[in-house]
Design an enzyme around this catalytic site. Structure first.
Site, short mmCIF file in Angstrom:
data_model
loop_
_atom_site.label_atom_id
_atom_site.label_comp_id
_atom_site.label_asym_id
_atom_site.label_seq_id
_atom_site.Cartn_x
_atom_site.Cartn_y
_atom_site.Cartn_z
N CYS A 270 0.06 15.29 -5.84
CA CYS A 270 -0.51 14.68 -6.91
C CYS A 270 -1.63 13.98 -6.74
CB CYS A 270 0.45 13.59 -7.59
SG CYS A 270 0.27 12.74 -9.09
N CYS B 250 -3.05 12.28 -9.49
CA CYS B 250 -3.41 11.53 -10.98
C CYS B 250 -2.69 10.25 -10.79
CB CYS B 250 -3.18 12.27 -12.20
SG CYS B 250 -1.40 12.55 -12.39
N HIS C 275 -0.05 15.58 -14.78
CA HIS C 275 -1.54 15.36 -14.96
C HIS C 275 -2.04 16.06 -16.55
CE1 HIS C 275 -1.01 19.25 -12.72
NE2 HIS C 275 -1.86 19.86 -13.54
N LYS D 271 0.75 -1.14 0.09
CA LYS D 271 -0.03 -0.01 -0.07
C LYS D 271 0.81 1.36 0.13
CE LYS D 271 -3.71 0.04 2.96
NZ LYS D 271 -4.32 0.01 4.21
N CYS E 179 2.91 16.85 -6.86
CA CYS E 179 2.66 17.18 -8.62
C CYS E 179 3.97 17.60 -9.29
CB CYS E 179 1.72 18.09 -8.43
SG CYS E 179 1.02 18.67 -10.24
FE1 FES Z 1 -0.46 14.25 -10.69
FE2 FES Z 1 -0.12 16.52 -11.00
S1 FES Z 1 -1.69 15.87 -10.00
S2 FES Z 1 1.21 15.17 -11.66
#
Ligand code: FES
Length: 76
Positions: free
Chosen positions: A40, A42, A55, A23, A51
């Site tokens: 982040c 994504c 994304h 996890k 991030c």
């Molecule tokens: Fe994943 Fe920006 S939200 S790289």
């Protein structure tokens, strides 16, 4: 459940972050966050949990609309 419409296994969110771990959990001390930190959501960032802008490419490729979580200090 609410994923039954997929008829089979739902697709994975995490394709590459710490795949050997059971996890993925990250802890960031609030004291180490300066004015703001950008996290982040994504799961495509090379700097996860932060991030790195990945994304944008993901959204263009998939027609998705995901973006980061920004934690910031209130301006006083
Ligand atoms: Fe994943 Fe920006 S939200 S790289």
């Amino acid at each position: 459940n609410n994923l039954e419409f997929l008829k089979g296994k739902p697709s994975k969110v995490n394709l590459s972050v710490k795949k050997t771990e059971g996890k993925v959990v990250d802890t960031v001390d609030m004291e180490d966050i300066g004015k703001q930190a950008v996290f982040c959501r994504c799961w495509r960032s090379k700097k996860f949990p932060y991030c790195d802008g990945s994304h944008n490419a993901h959204n263009e490729k998939c027609g998705d609309n995901v973006g980061p979580l920004i934690i910031k200090k209130k301006e006083s």
